[in-house]
Write an enzyme that holds these catalytic residues in place. Structure first.
Site, mmCIF file in Angstrom:
data_model
loop_
_atom_site.group_PDB
_atom_site.id
_atom_site.type_symbol
_atom_site.label_atom_id
_atom_site.label_comp_id
_atom_site.label_asym_id
_atom_site.label_seq_id
_atom_site.Cartn_x
_atom_site.Cartn_y
_atom_site.Cartn_z
ATOM 1 N N ARG A 46 0.788 -1.214 0.000
ATOM 2 C CA ARG A 46 0.000 0.000 0.000
ATOM 3 C C ARG A 46 0.831 1.280 0.000
ATOM 4 N NH1 ARG A 46 -3.811 -1.465 4.997
ATOM 5 N NH2 ARG A 46 -2.344 -3.166 5.274
ATOM 6 N N GLY A 47 2.101 1.177 0.374
ATOM 7 C CA GLY A 47 2.878 2.373 0.698
ATOM 8 C C GLY A 47 3.152 3.365 -0.418
ATOM 9 N N ASP A 106 14.593 -1.342 1.674
ATOM 10 C CA ASP A 106 15.390 -1.514 2.888
ATOM 11 C C ASP A 106 16.326 -2.711 2.673
ATOM 12 O OD1 ASP A 106 16.365 -1.647 5.457
ATOM 13 O OD2 ASP A 106 14.464 -2.187 6.396
ATOM 14 N N GLY A 108 15.850 -5.004 0.445
ATOM 15 C CA GLY A 108 15.846 -5.318 -0.982
ATOM 16 C C GLY A 108 15.117 -6.626 -1.293
ATOM 17 N N PHE A 155 13.607 4.136 11.168
ATOM 18 C CA PHE A 155 12.235 3.817 10.767
ATOM 19 C C PHE A 155 11.485 5.110 10.450
ATOM 20 C CE2 PHE A 155 7.814 2.605 11.216
ATOM 21 C CZ PHE A 155 7.804 1.424 10.488
ATOM 22 N N ASP A 162 3.774 3.553 6.826
ATOM 23 C CA ASP A 162 2.935 3.438 8.022
ATOM 24 C C ASP A 162 3.708 3.077 9.280
ATOM 25 O OD1 ASP A 162 3.308 0.655 7.101
ATOM 26 O OD2 ASP A 162 1.897 0.205 8.718
HETATM 27 P P1 IMP Z 1 12.511 -4.610 2.143
HETATM 28 O O1 IMP Z 1 11.975 -5.896 1.593
HETATM 29 O O2 IMP Z 1 13.262 -4.843 3.436
HETATM 30 O O3 IMP Z 1 13.316 -3.796 1.164
HETATM 31 O O4 IMP Z 1 11.281 -3.775 2.650
HETATM 32 C C1 IMP Z 1 10.455 -3.035 1.887
HETATM 33 C C2 IMP Z 1 9.161 -2.775 2.630
HETATM 34 O O5 IMP Z 1 9.334 -2.706 4.063
HETATM 35 C C3 IMP Z 1 8.638 -1.417 2.234
HETATM 36 O O6 IMP Z 1 7.807 -1.511 1.106
HETATM 37 C C4 IMP Z 1 7.908 -0.968 3.462
HETATM 38 O O7 IMP Z 1 6.578 -1.445 3.425
HETATM 39 C C5 IMP Z 1 8.632 -1.623 4.615
HETATM 40 N N1 IMP Z 1 9.567 -0.693 5.285
HETATM 41 C C6 IMP Z 1 10.916 -0.763 5.286
HETATM 42 N N2 IMP Z 1 11.451 0.243 5.996
HETATM 43 C C7 IMP Z 1 10.406 0.978 6.458
HETATM 44 C C8 IMP Z 1 10.316 2.186 7.253
HETATM 45 O O8 IMP Z 1 11.321 2.803 7.693
HETATM 46 N N3 IMP Z 1 9.071 2.641 7.508
HETATM 47 C C9 IMP Z 1 7.942 2.014 7.062
HETATM 48 N N4 IMP Z 1 7.990 0.912 6.309
HETATM 49 C C10 IMP Z 1 9.207 0.386 6.004
#
Ligand code: IMP
Length: 183
Positions: A46-47, A106, A108, A155, A162
């Site tokens: 949703r972000g 974050d 990946g 964060f 969210d």
């Molecule tokens: P990844 O798979 O670790 O790259 O995470 C990606 C997803 O984690 C993003 O689409 C967000 O939904 C969530 N996410 C990662 N870091 C944050 C943050 O600092 N705040 C809120 N959501 C986060």
């Protein structure tokens, strides 16, 4: 008084700064894709909803917009890398240029999963635009072609991101200070 407690939310990027960066990204994407064929912007729910809504208006090309939903199993703090598709694209992307529009990368792991999934649909190309990137959190290498802002490993909330399901509607990107941003 806003609905959130400003004492517990530190502004990282205000609305004007985000808009200015979106304008730059839109110009860059326009220049890169002009004359290259059909382009579909794929927003990851949703972000990404505020980012894709704003970014698409700075792209001066006849783009299509589609969405898919992804959700990571496990807690936020510890991304499991096991990704679930909660909603699929409405239309095939075969032969089209796909630009994935994401809120934040974050570890990946989410993007790695999505890239592998999209490749099976035989698009002309796939690139990633992410508003935010936390390079310190990367666990797998994924190429991010367009990055709004590179941020430290904190964060962040707001502008789509969210905190326990809330704060996506903040017009800025902030960092929660303490643990009670909503009184
Ligand atoms: P990844 O798979 O670790 O790259 O995470 C990606 C997803 O984690 C993003 O689409 C967000 O939904 C969530 N996410 C990662 N870091 C944050 C943050 O600092 N705040 C809120 N959501 C986060």
């Amino acid at each position: 008084m806003p609905f959130y407690d400003p004492k517990h939310l530190e502004v990282m990027y205000d609305a004007a700064t985000i808009e200015a960066r979106n304008r730059e990204l839109g110009a860059q994407i326009t220049a890169d894709y002009r004359g290259r064929g059909e382009l579909v912007l794929v927003g990851v729910l949703r972000g990404s909803f505020p980012f894709i809504a704003d970014l698409c208006r700075f792209i001066d090309l006849p783009v299509e917009v589609d969405f898919l939903g992804l959700s990571s199993y496990g807690s936020r703090a510890e991304s499991s890398g096991i990704v679930r598709m909660t909603q699929d694209l409405s239309e095939p992307v075969k032969g089209k240029h796909v630009l994935v529009v994401e809120d934040i990368v974050d570890t990946g792991l989410t993007m790695k999963y999505l890239l592998a999934n999209l490749q099976t649909r035989e698009p002309a190309s796939v690139r990633i635009a992410s508003l935010l990137h936390k390079p310190e959190g990367m666990k797998v290498e994924v190429p991010i072609d367009y990055v709004g802002f590179t941020i430290p490993n904190r964060f962040v909330v707001g502008y789509g991101l969210d905190f326990a399901g809330k704060l996506r509607n903040l017009p800025f990107i902030g960092v929660v200070v303490g643990d009670k941003p909503i009184p």
